[in-house]
Design a protein around this motif. Structure first.
Motif, PDB file in Angstrom:
ATOM      1  N   UNK A 185       0.822  -1.217   0.000  1.00  0.00           N
ATOM      2  CA  UNK A 185       0.000   0.000   0.000  1.00  0.00           C
ATOM      3  C   UNK A 185       0.846   1.254   0.000  1.00  0.00           C
ATOM      4  N   UNK A 186       1.940   1.248   0.779  1.00  0.00           N
ATOM      5  CA  UNK A 186       2.805   2.430   0.794  1.00  0.00           C
ATOM      6  C   UNK A 186       3.468   2.632  -0.562  1.00  0.00           C
ATOM      7  N   UNK A 187       3.925   1.558  -1.186  1.00  0.00           N
ATOM      8  CA  UNK A 187       4.571   1.686  -2.494  1.00  0.00           C
ATOM      9  C   UNK A 187       3.604   2.274  -3.518  1.00  0.00           C
ATOM     10  N   UNK A 188       2.348   1.810  -3.482  1.00  0.00           N
ATOM     11  CA  UNK A 188       1.355   2.340  -4.433  1.00  0.00           C
ATOM     12  C   UNK A 188       1.032   3.798  -4.139  1.00  0.00           C
ATOM     13  N   UNK A 189       0.871   4.144  -2.855  1.00  0.00           N
ATOM     14  CA  UNK A 189       0.551   5.528  -2.492  1.00  0.00           C
ATOM     15  C   UNK A 189       1.696   6.470  -2.834  1.00  0.00           C
ATOM     16  N   UNK A 190       2.936   6.027  -2.594  1.00  0.00           N
ATOM     17  CA  UNK A 190       4.099   6.867  -2.905  1.00  0.00           C
ATOM     18  C   UNK A 190       4.195   7.123  -4.405  1.00  0.00           C
ATOM     19  N   UNK A 191       3.886   6.090  -5.200  1.00  0.00           N
ATOM     20  CA  UNK A 191       3.929   6.272  -6.654  1.00  0.00           C
ATOM     21  C   UNK A 191       2.856   7.249  -7.106  1.00  0.00           C
TER      22      UNK A 191
END
Length: 518
Positions: free
Chosen positions: A69-75
């Motif tokens: 989830x963090x990787x997707x939100x950061x992108x």
């Protein structure tokens, strides 16, 4: 894994916490009085460890959810990238953030992010099993590793084989979560080799071009010397060095088998076969699907102690009469072994070789000690009425052989096709890993012409027909002998009390040599 799935996982963790609290109460003695408090405390500790392990898996699934989830939100928060350099910089920033928040190295953080994306986008069954506590985080990482480089269809097939009981020809024997991660990796890699979309012959040809000898210095005045060679060469060298090391063992020899194996190999490399260092013939089993042996199929063969190898390699070893390799034929219906090469079928080592086929390694749960190093052993001692038959024999490594005779651990329930399970001193049963024999793929021409009918009368020409996996009916022949004497001092040539035992099967293709000659 969406928010609902995370909530369900957390509910499962809450139930696990309640169970852990109950186990802790039993250990602290706050539960109801027990007639055997020490036994109850020991059981509570074992149950608590199992529950904690399941909870660790659930927690790992939650961690995966937040990492992905963090990787997707950061992108999504970052500005669109316009060059590969900008993408690399953005990924480095995300990795550094995760590394700092978890207090781990950036390498570990990058691995976690990659595995989290893989599990949430490509491996739903693995993530589901992790959420349920059915597999550990180590098992999930193995699945990520072994599906890397596969297309989505092939990755789904590998995952389904081990985690979907409804999959065609689902894995048999121990479930993935009951295998130690190292053994699960071996099984997953073996399945990947057999079903890889790129021919194993093509991949092997590339590997042969890359063969090499490596030297790497290590600590304490030591170094590693390793050779990257074809599997048949490596298996032959290993078997020969092991047999030579065994021949040197005796009351006056203080070196261990491991030390002797390294020493004789070094002697061979530096000075050739020196006087006093035996050079026995290796005995390596090569299990070959019948159609691959005939050149009508492309299924890999199996090299004992290694795994799948190209069928061309197996045909070469058999056709060239390589004396160190014993040919094992498999049932074209079930994939199970049928017969060991005629050159050794009726000699004292035949039953021991059959044990090697049945078990593959020490049958103690999780042990990886290769069968070549193990000892034939009566499950029920000869002195207690146990006979020398396949169903009363195991081949534990020396460590677990000693465990059986010095503690209350005991193996039970062996059959001709399955190794024994083990009962612990606490009275718990732990299954041994079973061989996952896979039914062969019938070539189209062979299927149409020779496909057997199943029990319902259907043949290979019927739509949707598949060869059944039931084992064949073996002819009624007598057991043959174990080669080396076991710990009781008896060999397979000693008749047991009323012992007939399940038979070793007769070769259904006695003229196999004519096929290879053709």
């Amino acid at each position: 894994m969406d928010g609902k799935a995370v909530a369900e996982t957390l509910e499962g963790m809450a139930a696990s916490l309640s169970a852990l609290a109950a186990f802790a109460g039993r250990v602290a003695g706050s539960a109801a009085p027990s007639p055997n408090p020490l036994r109850d405390e020991a059981d509570a500790c074992l149950d608590g460890m199992a529950e904690a392990g399941s909870m660790e898996a659930m927690l790992a699934a939650v961690k995966v959810h937040f990492a992905a989830g963090y990787a997707a939100a950061a992108a999504a928060l970052a500005a669109p990238v316009v060059s590969p350099q900008e993408r690399t910089a953005r990924d480095m920033a995300v990795t550094a953030e995760v590394a700092c928040v978890l207090t781990v190295s950036e390498r570990s953080a990058a691995a976690l992010l990659d595995e989290a994306v893989t599990l949430t986008t490509r491996l739903p069954l693995t993530l589901s099993a992790l959420r349920a506590g059915g597999i550990s985080w180590q098992h999930a990482r193995v699945m990520c590793d072994e599906t890397s480089g596969l297309d989505p269809v092939a990755a789904a097939a590998l995952e389904g084989h081990f985690l979907d009981p409804e999959a065609p020809f689902a894995a048999r024997g121990c479930p993935a979560g009951e295998l130690v991660p190292g053994r699960f990796r071996t099984k997953a890699r073996s399945w990947r080799e057999r079903h890889h979309p790129v021919s194993i012959e093509a991949r092997h040809s590339k590997g042969v071009e890359d063969r090499r000898l490596d030297y790497a210095p290590d600590r304490d005045g030591m170094a590693w010397l390793s050779a990257y060679v074809s599997a048949d060469v490596a298996a032959g060298v290993w078997a020969r060095a092991t047999e030579a090391a065994r021949a040197l063992q005796g009351p006056a020899e203080s070196r261990t088998l491991t030390q002797l194996r390294a020493d004789v190999a070094a002697d061979w490399l530096i000075a050739g076969v020196t006087e006093g260092v035996p050079s026995p013939k290796a005995q390596v089993l090569v299990t070959v699907p019948v159609f691959s042996l005939l050149g009508a199929g492309t299924e890999p063969a199996t090299l004992d102690g290694y795994g799948p190898v190209p069928p061309g390699m197996a045909r070469r070893l058999v056709a060239d009469g390589a004396g160190s390799f014993l040919r094992v034929l498999t049932d074209p219906r079930s994939g199970a072994p049928l017969e060991i090469g005629r050159s050794s079928y009726r000699v004292p080592k035949a039953m021991r070789q059959w044990l090697r086929l049945r078990d593959g390694r020490c049958p103690f749960p999780g042990c990886t000690n290769h069968s070549l190093d193990n000892e034939a052993d009566h499950l029920l001692a000869w002195s207690d009425g146990g006979g020398t038959g396949i169903t009363n024999l195991g081949q534990p490594c020396r460590k677990h052989h000693r465990l059986k005779h010095t503690t209350a651990w005991r193996p039970i329930g062996a059959t001709r096709d399955q190794p024994p399970a083990w009962i612990s001193p606490a009275g718990r049963s732990y299954p041994s890993e079973q061989q996952d024999w896979e039914p062969p793929h019938w070539p189209d021409a062979q299927t149409a012409a020779h496909g057997p009918a199943d029990h319902d009368g259907h043949t290979s020409e019927d739509p949707g027909w598949e060869p059944e996996r039931e084992p064949p009916d073996w002819p009624d022949v007598t057991d043959h002998a174990v080669g080396p004497a076991d710990h009781d001092g008896h060999t397979g040539e000693d008749p047991g009390p009323g012992e007939t035992g399940p038979p070793l099967p007769v070769d259904p293709f006695p003229e196999w040599a004519l096929f290879t000659a053709a």
